[in-house]
Design a protein around this motif. Structure first.
Motif, short mmCIF file in Angstrom:
data_model
loop_
_atom_site.label_atom_id
_atom_site.label_comp_id
_atom_site.label_asym_id
_atom_site.label_seq_id
_atom_site.Cartn_x
_atom_site.Cartn_y
_atom_site.Cartn_z
N MET A 1 0.85 -1.18 0.00
CA MET A 1 0.00 0.00 0.00
C MET A 1 0.88 1.23 0.00
O MET A 1 1.91 1.27 0.67
CB MET A 1 -0.90 -0.02 1.23
CG MET A 1 -1.85 1.11 1.29
SD MET A 1 -3.06 0.83 2.61
CE MET A 1 -4.13 2.16 2.26
N SER A 2 0.49 2.24 -0.73
CA SER A 2 1.28 3.47 -0.79
C SER A 2 0.41 4.66 -0.40
O SER A 2 -0.80 4.55 -0.25
CB SER A 2 1.82 3.66 -2.21
OG SER A 2 0.75 3.79 -3.12
N TYR A 3 1.07 5.78 -0.26
CA TYR A 3 0.33 7.00 0.04
C TYR A 3 -0.56 7.38 -1.14
O TYR A 3 -0.23 7.10 -2.29
CB TYR A 3 1.29 8.15 0.33
CG TYR A 3 1.88 8.10 1.71
CD1 TYR A 3 1.19 8.66 2.78
CD2 TYR A 3 3.11 7.51 1.95
CE1 TYR A 3 1.71 8.60 4.07
CE2 TYR A 3 3.63 7.45 3.23
CZ TYR A 3 2.92 8.01 4.28
OH TYR A 3 3.43 7.95 5.55
N PRO A 4 -1.70 8.05 -0.87
CA PRO A 4 -2.54 8.49 -1.98
C PRO A 4 -1.87 9.63 -2.75
O PRO A 4 -0.83 10.14 -2.35
CB PRO A 4 -3.82 8.98 -1.28
CG PRO A 4 -3.46 9.20 0.14
CD PRO A 4 -2.26 8.35 0.44
N GLU A 5 -2.50 10.02 -3.85
CA GLU A 5 -2.01 11.14 -4.64
C GLU A 5 -1.95 12.39 -3.78
O GLU A 5 -2.78 12.59 -2.88
CB GLU A 5 -2.94 11.40 -5.83
CG GLU A 5 -2.93 10.30 -6.88
CD GLU A 5 -1.60 10.23 -7.62
OE1 GLU A 5 -1.03 11.28 -7.96
OE2 GLU A 5 -1.14 9.09 -7.84
N LYS A 6 -0.99 13.26 -4.07
CA LYS A 6 -0.87 14.53 -3.34
C LYS A 6 -2.13 15.36 -3.53
O LYS A 6 -2.66 15.45 -4.64
CB LYS A 6 0.33 15.33 -3.83
CG LYS A 6 1.64 14.69 -3.49
CD LYS A 6 2.80 15.52 -4.03
CE LYS A 6 4.11 14.81 -3.75
NZ LYS A 6 5.23 15.55 -4.34
N ARG A 7 -2.60 15.95 -2.43
CA ARG A 7 -3.78 16.83 -2.49
C ARG A 7 -3.38 18.27 -2.20
O ARG A 7 -4.12 19.19 -2.53
CB ARG A 7 -4.83 16.35 -1.49
CG ARG A 7 -5.41 15.00 -1.88
CD ARG A 7 -6.36 14.42 -0.89
NE ARG A 7 -7.42 15.34 -0.53
CZ ARG A 7 -8.52 14.99 0.09
NH1 ARG A 7 -8.73 13.74 0.42
NH2 ARG A 7 -9.44 15.88 0.41
N TYR A 8 -2.27 18.46 -1.55
CA TYR A 8 -1.74 19.81 -1.29
C TYR A 8 -0.45 19.95 -2.08
O TYR A 8 0.46 19.13 -1.95
CB TYR A 8 -1.49 20.00 0.20
CG TYR A 8 -0.83 21.33 0.52
CD1 TYR A 8 -1.57 22.51 0.46
CD2 TYR A 8 0.52 21.41 0.82
CE1 TYR A 8 -0.98 23.73 0.72
CE2 TYR A 8 1.12 22.63 1.08
CZ TYR A 8 0.37 23.79 1.03
OH TYR A 8 0.95 25.00 1.28
N LEU A 9 -0.39 20.99 -2.90
CA LEU A 9 0.78 21.16 -3.77
C LEU A 9 1.60 22.40 -3.44
O LEU A 9 2.54 22.73 -4.16
CB LEU A 9 0.31 21.21 -5.23
CG LEU A 9 -0.46 19.96 -5.69
CD1 LEU A 9 -0.97 20.14 -7.11
CD2 LEU A 9 0.37 18.71 -5.55
N GLY A 10 1.27 23.07 -2.34
CA GLY A 10 2.05 24.24 -1.94
C GLY A 10 3.43 23.85 -1.45
O GLY A 10 3.74 22.68 -1.23
N GLU A 11 4.27 24.86 -1.24
CA GLU A 11 5.66 24.61 -0.86
C GLU A 11 5.93 24.71 0.63
O GLU A 11 6.80 24.03 1.15
CB GLU A 11 6.57 25.61 -1.60
CG GLU A 11 6.60 25.41 -3.10
CD GLU A 11 7.14 24.04 -3.50
OE1 GLU A 11 8.11 23.55 -2.87
OE2 GLU A 11 6.57 23.45 -4.42
N SER A 12 5.16 25.55 1.35
CA SER A 12 5.56 25.81 2.74
C SER A 12 4.49 25.48 3.77
O SER A 12 4.66 25.78 4.94
CB SER A 12 5.95 27.29 2.88
OG SER A 12 4.85 28.11 2.54
N GLY A 13 3.41 24.86 3.37
CA GLY A 13 2.34 24.59 4.32
C GLY A 13 1.53 25.85 4.56
O GLY A 13 1.84 26.93 4.07
N GLU A 14 0.44 25.72 5.32
CA GLU A 14 -0.43 26.86 5.58
C GLU A 14 -1.12 26.70 6.92
O GLU A 14 -1.19 25.60 7.46
CB GLU A 14 -1.47 27.02 4.47
CG GLU A 14 -2.34 25.80 4.27
CD GLU A 14 -3.24 25.89 3.05
OE1 GLU A 14 -4.43 25.56 3.20
OE2 GLU A 14 -2.76 26.28 1.98
#
Length: 171
Positions: free
Chosen positions: A1-14
């Motif tokens: 099992m792997s991680y799902p597709e990325k849903r957040y694509l920002g660089e520094s978090g929010e």
């Protein structure tokens, strides 16, 4: 099992976390209820709805009064359902048998799994209910509360239509 597709694509978090204080009043009360199917004396806290979690899950604190209440055995085609007992004794049905759930007990039900829960202890009881993904279960709960709180009686056909609209298949 792997991680799902990325849903957040920002660089520094929010900054986006939301805290719900534990003393927040319930979002829904099912006060009266004359039919066995209804959740008499139940209070529901919308901890994380499908809309507030971007569809990831729906998490609810389900606080039942001392009067017997809970759904008959059923299954869902589109969602999983999990139960975690917080307080009291809750009858949990895993599709094969009823067991008495006590604080710390957990039941996971995949899509298609027959399940039910009931408080028959004569004492208050509470649990967490988790749906994945985050289906709009609030609308279903609110319809049940309206039926319970107004004393409205549904015909068998009306119950069937209500259940079908909310991915609830009674067995």
């Amino acid at each position: 099992m792997s991680y799902p597709e990325k849903r957040y694509l920002g660089e520094s978090g929010e900054v986006s976390g939301v805290v719900r204080p534990g003393d927040t009043p319930p979002d829904l009360r099912m006060a009266k209820g004359t039919e066995e199917r209804l959740y008499k004396g139940t209070e529901v806290h919308y901890l994380g709805t499908g809309s507030s979690t971007n569809g990831a899950f729906g998490l609810y604190r389900w606080e039942m009064g001392p009067r017997p209440s809970g759904p008959s055995p059923h299954f869902h085609r589109t969602i999983t359902e999990s139960f975690y007992v917080l307080d009291g004794a809750i009858q949990l049905y895993n599709g094969d048998k009823w067991v008495t759930g006590k604080p710390g007990d957990f039941l996971f039900v995949p899509e298609g799994g027959v399940h039910a829960f009931r408080n028959e202890s004569g004492e208050p009881a509470s649990m967490l209910i988790l749906f994945t993904p985050g289906a709009p279960r609030e609308a279903y709960f609110e319809e049940l509360a309206d039926i319970a709180n107004t004393g409205r009686q549904l015909t068998p056909d009306e119950w069937t239509e209500l259940y079908l609209r909310h991915d609830q298949y009674m067995v």
